[in-house]
Write an enzyme that holds these catalytic residues in place. Structure first.
Site: not given
Ligand code: EPU
Length: 415
Positions: A22-23, A302, A92, A116
Site C-alpha cells: 500500500k505505502n 505499523d 493520507r 488513519c
Molecule cells: N510528522 C510531523 N510533521 C510532518 C510529518 C510527520 O510532525 O510534517 C510526524 C508525525 O506526526 C509522526 C512522525 O512524524 O509522529 C512520523 O510520521 P510520518 O510522516 O513518517 O508518517 P506518514 O508519512 O504520515 C507513513 C505511512 C504510515 C506509517 C508511517 C510510519 C503512508 C501513506 N503512510 O505515514 O502508514 O505508519 O509512515 O512508518 O505511507 C499504515 O499503513 O497503517 C500507516 C498509517
C-alpha cells in the site's frame, strides 16, 4: 457497516500470497502522472485507499484501466483541477500529488490529507520542504494552496523531521529542479521503490541511507512498466497469525524488508522457518521481549499493534514503547478488555504474557489496530465491528483467511 463473528478459536493452515505494498503503490501511482503518457504498474493491491486515489486521478482527466493487479494510467491528456473534495480528505497519500501537479501546472490546490486516526499527523515538514523548492505555500480552511514562485536550478535540503511521507514527497518534488541534494531522509523499502520507479521514468538518482542526489535530466519516451514491492506489514500480519493459530506459509514477501522484526521473533523462540521467499510460521509461544518503534531499519510502528497481541500471549515480560504516533496505543485498551496483563503509562506498555485471553467484541479504529483485534478473535473467538477500515490497506483479507480455513461470518452490524 460490517461485523465479523468468530464463534470458536480457529486453526489456520495453508498458504497465503502477499499483495503489493500500500505505502509504495500510493506514491508511485501519484508520481506516474509526471510522465504525461502511459505507465503500467504491476502488483498494485486492490485496496480501498488505491481505489480512492484512482478516483482522484480520474478527475485530472487521466485514463485508468485496472485489470487484476495491473494498473494502466494514461495521463497524456491530463488537465489541471482543484482537488478539494471528500476523496482527497479520506486518504493520507493524496499529498503525493502536490509535486507532480506543480511540475505539470506550476500550482496545486488540494485539501489537507486524511488517513488513519493514529495521532495529530501535522504536515509542517512537507510545507517547509515545498517552500525550499521555490513554492509559495498557504493553508486556508483546511485547503493547501501551493504555487511555483521561482524556478530553481538546484536545491540542497535537509529534512526537518524524521518523516516517511515528507521524505517521499521531497524525492518526488525533485522533479521541480535540475539537481536536488536531500539529506535527513527516512528511506524505508517503500521509498526505495519510489526511487526505483523514478529511475524508470528517467531520473538519475544516487541514494544511500538518508541521502539522495537526484538529476532530473532525461525524458524517457518509452511506455514505463514497473512492479511494486510486496507489503511487509501484510506479510507480518500473516506471520503472527500463523504463530497464534496454526501453520501458515507466507509467499511472495521480501524478508529483508522486515529483517529486524522477524529476527526478534526467531530469537525469542517462535517457530519460524525462512525458505527463499517463503516464511513458514507455526503455532508457538516464545519469550517476551522489548520493542521500541523507530524509523527503518528499526521496529516499524505499523507492526506494533500486531506484536502487542503476540507479546500479551508470550512467556514472560515485555515492554512496548510507541515513539511515532500517539494514538497507536489504542490496541492496549482492547487487550485490557480481553483480560491481558498490561499496564500502560503514556507511550509505554508493560506486559506480562498470559496463555489465554477472553472472547470479546471489538471495534475497528485504525488499520493496524483492526488487523490486531482480528488476530485476537481468530485466536479466541469474538466479534469485530466497522470492518470496512481493514479494506483500506489489506487486500481480500477475508478471502485469504477463508483459504486458510478460518470459520467466520460477516454480517450487517445494524441487523
Ligand atoms: N510528522 C510531523 N510533521 C510532518 C510529518 C510527520 O510532525 O510534517 C510526524 C508525525 O506526526 C509522526 C512522525 O512524524 O509522529 C512520523 O510520521 P510520518 O510522516 O513518517 O508518517 P506518514 O508519512 O504520515 C507513513 C505511512 C504510515 C506509517 C508511517 C510510519 C503512508 C501513506 N503512510 O505515514 O502508514 O505508519 O509512515 O512508518 O505511507 C499504515 O499503513 O497503517 C500507516 C498509517
Amino acid at each position: 457497516m460490517k461485523r465479523l463473528i468468530v464463534n470458536n478459536p480457529c486453526m489456520l493452515k495453508g498458504n497465503v500470497n502477499i499483495s503489493g505494498s500500500k505505502n509504495a503503490a500510493i506514491p508511485i501511482i501519484c508520481t506516474s502522472i509526471i510522465k504525461k503518457g502511459k505507465v503500467i504498474l504491476k502488483n498494485i493491491p486492490r485496496i480501498l485507499d488505491v481505489f480512492i486515489l484512482l478516483k482522484i486521478i480520474k478527475e485530472l482527466n487521466c485514463k485508468i484501466m485496472f485489470i487484476g493487479y495491473t494498473l494502466i494510467i494514461d495521463s497524456s491528456k491530463i488537465k489541471y483541477k482543484t482537488l478539494n473534495n471528500e476523496n482527497v480528505r479520506k486518504i493520507r497519500g493524496s499529498y503525493y500529488l502536490i509535486g507532480p501537479l506543480l511540475y505539470l501546472f506550476g500550482k496545486c490546490e488540494i485539501a489537507l490529507p486524511g488517513g488513519c486516526s493514529i495521532g495529530n499527523r501535522p504536515i509542517d515538514a512537507h510545507i517547509d520542504m515545498l517552500k525550499t523548492f521555490g513554492n509559495n505555500v498557504e493553508i486556508k480552511d483546511n485547503v493547501l494552496y501551493v504555487s511555483k514562485e521561482k524556478a530553481l536550478d538546484e536545491v540542497i535540503y535537509s529534512m526537518t523531521k524524521n518523516s516517511v511521507g515528507a521524505s517521499i514527497n521531497a524525492i518526488i518534488c525533485s522533479a521541480l529542479t535540475n539537481k536536488t541534494m536531500l539529506s535527513g531522509l527516512v528511506i524505508e523499502p517503500e521509498a526505495i521503490d519510489v526511487i526505483n520507479f523514478m529511475k524508470e521514468l528517467g531520473y538519475e538518482i544516487i541514494s544511500n541511507h538518508s541521502e539522495c542526489i537526484i538529476y532530473n535530466k532525461v525524458y524517457n519516451p518509452k511506455i514505463i512498466k514497473y512492479k511494486i514491492i510486496p507489503d511487509r506489514i501484510e506479510a507480518m500480519t500473516f506471520i503472527i497469525m500463523g504463530l497464534l493459530t496454526g501453520n501458515i506459509t507466507i509467499k511472495n514477501s521480501i524478508v529483508n524488508h522486515y529483517q529486524y522484526p522477524i529476527n526478534l521473533l526467531i530469537n525469542a523462540g517462535y517457530n519460524i522457518k525462512i525458505r527463499k521467499n517463503k516464511v513458514i510460521a507455526k503455532k508457538s509461544r516464545g519469550k517476551g521481549f522489548d520493542i521500541e518503534t523507530s524509523i527503518y531499519p528499526g521496529f516499524p510502528t505499523d507492526m506494533q499493534p500486531l506484536f502487542a497481541v503476540l507479546l500479551a500471549l508470550s512467556k514472560g515480560k515485555s515492554q512496548i514503547t510507541e515513539n511515532i504516533f500517539e494514538n497507536r496505543m489504542q490496541i492496549f485498551d482492547d487487550l485490557i478488555l480481553a483480560n491481558a496483563c498490561v499496564n500502560v503509562v503514556d507511550n509505554k506498555a508493560y506486559l506480562i504474557g498470559v496463555d489465554n485471553l477472553r472472547n470479546m467484541d471489538y471495534e475497528c479504529k485504525d488499520l493496524r489496530q483492526s488487523a490486531a483485534v482480528i488476530l485476537l478473535v481468530l485466536s479466541f473467538g469474538g466479534s469485530v465491528n466497522n470492518l470496512e477500515i481493514l479494506n483500506r490497506g489489506y487486500e481480500s483479507f477475508f478471502y485469504k483467511i477463508r483459504q486458510l480455513r478460518a470459520v467466520f461470518k460477516i454480517v450487517d452490524q445494524n441487523n
